[in-house]
Design a protein around this motif. Structure first.
Motif, PDB file in Angstrom:
ATOM      1  N   LEU A  86       0.821  -1.163   0.119  1.00 49.57           N
ATOM      2  CA  LEU A  86       0.024  -0.198  -0.016  1.00 49.57           C
ATOM      3  C   LEU A  86       0.864   1.242   0.137  1.00 49.57           C
ATOM      4  CD1 LEU A  86      -2.887   1.141   0.272  1.00 49.57           C
ATOM      5  CD2 LEU A  86      -2.676   0.929   2.521  1.00 49.57           C
ATOM      6  N   LEU A  99      -5.011   4.455  -1.750  1.00 46.33           N
ATOM      7  CA  LEU A  99      -5.798   3.383  -1.157  1.00 46.33           C
ATOM      8  C   LEU A  99      -6.903   2.581  -1.996  1.00 46.33           C
ATOM      9  CD1 LEU A  99      -6.525   2.404   1.765  1.00 46.33           C
ATOM     10  CD2 LEU A  99      -7.889   4.531   2.064  1.00 46.33           C
ATOM     11  N   TRP A 100      -7.566   3.398  -2.822  1.00 43.92           N
ATOM     12  CA  TRP A 100      -8.684   2.704  -3.427  1.00 43.92           C
ATOM     13  C   TRP A 100      -8.236   1.929  -4.405  1.00 43.92           C
ATOM     14  CZ3 TRP A 100      -9.604   2.504  -8.590  1.00 43.92           C
ATOM     15  CH2 TRP A 100      -8.939   3.549  -9.427  1.00 43.92           C
ATOM     16  N   ARG A 101      -6.947   2.235  -5.347  1.00 41.64           N
ATOM     17  CA  ARG A 101      -6.274   1.462  -6.164  1.00 41.64           C
ATOM     18  C   ARG A 101      -5.826   0.036  -5.291  1.00 41.64           C
ATOM     19  NH1 ARG A 101      -5.245   6.494  -8.092  1.00 41.64           N
ATOM     20  NH2 ARG A 101      -5.684   6.546 -10.266  1.00 41.64           N
ATOM     21  N   GLY A 102      -5.414   0.000  -4.158  1.00 37.86           N
ATOM     22  CA  GLY A 102      -4.811  -1.181  -3.671  1.00 37.86           C
ATOM     23  C   GLY A 102      -5.974  -2.076  -3.284  1.00 37.86           C
ATOM     24  N   ILE A 103      -7.084  -1.433  -2.741  1.00 41.65           N
ATOM     25  CA  ILE A 103      -8.239  -2.280  -2.438  1.00 41.65           C
ATOM     26  C   ILE A 103      -8.913  -2.957  -3.618  1.00 41.65           C
ATOM     27  CG2 ILE A 103     -10.737  -2.099  -1.782  1.00 41.65           C
ATOM     28  CD1 ILE A 103      -9.946   0.064   0.227  1.00 41.65           C
ATOM     29  N   VAL A 104      -8.879  -2.255  -4.740  1.00 46.45           N
ATOM     30  CA  VAL A 104      -9.514  -3.074  -6.023  1.00 46.45           C
ATOM     31  C   VAL A 104      -8.262  -4.184  -6.568  1.00 46.45           C
ATOM     32  CG1 VAL A 104      -9.859  -2.681  -8.461  1.00 46.45           C
ATOM     33  CG2 VAL A 104     -10.728  -0.992  -6.671  1.00 46.45           C
ATOM     34  N   GLU A 106      -6.234  -5.843  -4.762  1.00 43.07           N
ATOM     35  CA  GLU A 106      -6.566  -6.991  -3.755  1.00 43.07           C
ATOM     36  C   GLU A 106      -7.334  -8.076  -4.234  1.00 43.07           C
ATOM     37  OE1 GLU A 106      -4.964  -8.932  -0.730  1.00 43.07           O
ATOM     38  OE2 GLU A 106      -4.272  -7.141  -1.393  1.00 43.07           O
ATOM     39  N   LEU A 107      -8.321  -7.578  -4.987  1.00 41.34           N
ATOM     40  CA  LEU A 107      -9.305  -8.519  -5.686  1.00 41.34           C
ATOM     41  C   LEU A 107      -8.714  -9.647  -6.625  1.00 41.34           C
ATOM     42  CD1 LEU A 107     -12.458  -6.135  -6.129  1.00 41.34           C
ATOM     43  CD2 LEU A 107     -12.206  -7.758  -4.156  1.00 41.34           C
TER      44      LEU A 107
END
Length: 203
Positions: A86, A99-104, A106-107
């Motif tokens: 992250l 943050l939002w790129r890391g969350i996506v 992760e999928l």
């Protein structure tokens, strides 16, 4: 893994450090259709990829002049070809953007299993296609997996990449399941991914 010469190219472990920018460009050419909406704009995506590429998890194809023309990556518990954190994302895209790129992203992550080698991307430059580079890289990935004590190699191929799936099938990979992206298809640009595996046998 011992280096090997295959006609017009050579298969080597890792990649030359002076070819890092070329590796990032080839990676982005291959995967921008899948990751473009997430890692855009292009300049930041290329900067991030060049920053993350780890030669310890790479097998490369070099032409007669030592230029990079293809690469395959693999993933273990110790890391992967482009296994960032992250903090890497936020360093390039800022706090919110990272943050939002890391969350996506992760999928899309897959975790290694005992006895299983995970592919972490394969790409070949347009000028080198048709020379057998992709097949040679897949063979090298399988050989390296056997050397690490693995009995299977797994990869994922998206539904829009029919050329890659045909290559994997010729190399002995068979479908082992399909995952739908659901509403995330509008972000990723594909509706499903097929998990493919190849059993390995020690020499």
């Amino acid at each position: 893994m011992a280096d090997r010469v295959d006609q017009q190219f050579q298969i080597v472990s890792g990649f030359p450090e002076d070819q890092r920018e070329t590796a990032a460009a080839l990676f982005w050419q291959a995967f921008s259709g899948k990751l473009g909406k997430i890692l855009a704009p292009d300049d930041k995506a290329l900067f991030l990829i060049a920053r993350l590429l780890d030669p310890d998890f790479a097998i490369s194809a070099l032409d007669e002049d030592g230029g990079l023309i293809g690469m395959a990556g693999f993933k273990t518990k110790e890391g992967g070809l482009v296994a960032g954190s992250l903090s890497d994302m936020t360093a390039v895209y800022g706090l919110f953007g990272g943050l939002w790129r890391g969350i996506v992203l992760e999928l899309l992550e897959r975790e290694p299993e005992p006895g299983l080698s995970l592919m972490d991307g394969i790409f070949v430059g347009a000028e080198a296609r048709g020379l057998g580079v992709g097949t040679a890289l897949l063979n090298a990935i399988c050989s390296a997996a056997v050397a690490r004590g693995c009995s299977r190699v797994r990869l994922d191929v998206i539904d829009t990449n029919l050329r890659a799936r045909a290559l994997y099938e010729r190399a002995g990979f068979v479908p082992a399941g399909t995952e739908e992206t659901g509403p995330f298809k509008y972000i990723f640009g594909f509706s499903s991914a097929t998990r493919m595996e190849k059993p390995l046998h020690a020499a």
